[in-house]
Design a protein around this motif. Sequence first.
Motif, PDB file in Angstrom:
ATOM      1  N   ALA A   3       0.822  -1.215   0.000  1.00  0.00           N
ATOM      2  CA  ALA A   3       0.000   0.000   0.000  1.00  0.00           C
ATOM      3  C   ALA A   3       0.856   1.266   0.000  1.00  0.00           C
ATOM      4  CB  ALA A   3      -0.941  -0.001   1.198  1.00  0.00           C
ATOM      5  N   HIS A   4       2.060   1.217   0.561  1.00  0.00           N
ATOM      6  CA  HIS A   4       2.960   2.365   0.514  1.00  0.00           C
ATOM      7  C   HIS A   4       3.382   2.657  -0.923  1.00  0.00           C
ATOM      8  CE1 HIS A   4       4.463   2.418   4.978  1.00  0.00           C
ATOM      9  NE2 HIS A   4       3.180   2.696   4.845  1.00  0.00           N
ATOM     10  N   TYR A   5       3.712   1.610  -1.655  1.00  0.00           N
ATOM     11  CA  TYR A   5       4.083   1.788  -3.064  1.00  0.00           C
ATOM     12  C   TYR A   5       2.908   2.345  -3.862  1.00  0.00           C
ATOM     13  CZ  TYR A   5       8.254  -0.992  -2.053  1.00  0.00           C
ATOM     14  OH  TYR A   5       9.437  -1.448  -1.532  1.00  0.00           O
ATOM     15  N   LYS A  27       1.604   7.696   7.034  1.00  0.00           N
ATOM     16  CA  LYS A  27       1.214   8.620   5.966  1.00  0.00           C
ATOM     17  C   LYS A  27       2.117   9.857   5.951  1.00  0.00           C
ATOM     18  CE  LYS A  27      -2.920   8.996   7.721  1.00  0.00           C
ATOM     19  NZ  LYS A  27      -2.844   7.997   8.827  1.00  0.00           N
ATOM     20  N   SER A  28       2.302  10.452   7.116  1.00  0.00           N
ATOM     21  CA  SER A  28       3.111  11.669   7.192  1.00  0.00           C
ATOM     22  C   SER A  28       4.570  11.386   6.869  1.00  0.00           C
ATOM     23  CB  SER A  28       2.998  12.293   8.589  1.00  0.00           C
ATOM     24  OG  SER A  28       1.668  12.714   8.837  1.00  0.00           O
ATOM     25  N   THR A  29       5.057  10.211   7.238  1.00  0.00           N
ATOM     26  CA  THR A  29       6.437   9.844   6.907  1.00  0.00           C
ATOM     27  C   THR A  29       6.621   9.740   5.402  1.00  0.00           C
ATOM     28  OG1 THR A  29       6.700   8.633   8.990  1.00  0.00           O
ATOM     29  CG2 THR A  29       8.232   8.089   7.208  1.00  0.00           C
ATOM     30  N   LEU A  30       5.656   9.144   4.709  1.00  0.00           N
ATOM     31  CA  LEU A  30       5.724   9.062   3.251  1.00  0.00           C
ATOM     32  C   LEU A  30       5.738  10.457   2.629  1.00  0.00           C
ATOM     33  CD1 LEU A  30       3.203   6.155   2.576  1.00  0.00           C
ATOM     34  CD2 LEU A  30       5.676   6.083   2.200  1.00  0.00           C
ATOM     35  N   ILE A  31       4.909  11.339   3.158  1.00  0.00           N
ATOM     36  CA  ILE A  31       4.861  12.709   2.640  1.00  0.00           C
ATOM     37  C   ILE A  31       6.194  13.410   2.861  1.00  0.00           C
ATOM     38  CG2 ILE A  31       3.796  14.977   2.964  1.00  0.00           C
ATOM     39  CD1 ILE A  31       1.170  13.442   3.593  1.00  0.00           C
TER      40      ILE A  31
END
Length: 230
Positions: A3-5, A27-31
């Motif tokens: 789901a991250h990809y 979510k915030s880490t991905l951003i």
Amino acid sequence: PPAHYQFVYDVGAYQRNIHVYTRSFAKSTLIDELNLMWAYTRPFHKVLVMKSLDDFVSESIGKIKYQLAENSRLIGDFGELKPHRGAGKWTDHRLWLSNGFQLTGRSVTSRLPGLRPWMIWVDDAEWDAKMRLSPTLLAENMERMWKGDLIPMLDEGSAINLVGTLHTRKFFIYHAASADIAEYPEWAAYNRVIMGGIVDGESIWKEKFTDEFLEQRRIELGPAQFAAQV
């Protein structure tokens, strides 16, 4: 997890995204990671990050400042992007780097600068775990800012991503993610993804959300709250 990809792919593939994920999904880490990547690879681009409170803005931009200033491997590969004194911006709410990249952070209760950003992130902008501001107030601010400021900011080719967790049905993101397109055609242009911690009976992040963890969380939260947050 896969789901991250998918999240990263969607951000690159669609100009309008609404992503709803379980709490603690990073979510915030991905951003933050995407913003850091763009700081090096998208000179002269402008990114705006909206969060519920200034404290969260400072925390997010602070992480990026640290990597830009202290990560010797990034500096070795891409050079020094921290601006010289007086040549750019280096604050907890705005970075204007030596390559022209700009990252601005604001809360939903603050005034917005006169930006024309290439990318807008709206990251859990209606949620304050410490309840310093009421969910109703944050939701009202979010709806007013979305229609009055954020959408009018977008030039052709710009993108906006609304990201969060469905803590309550009062939230603006709940309406945006689940509204009937026939009744609310303004959401037809959006790629809308709602993904809980469990999909088809399987954890979406088995390393973090084990079956034992999810069952304990279900007991602690109760069925209704578990369904909303997980």
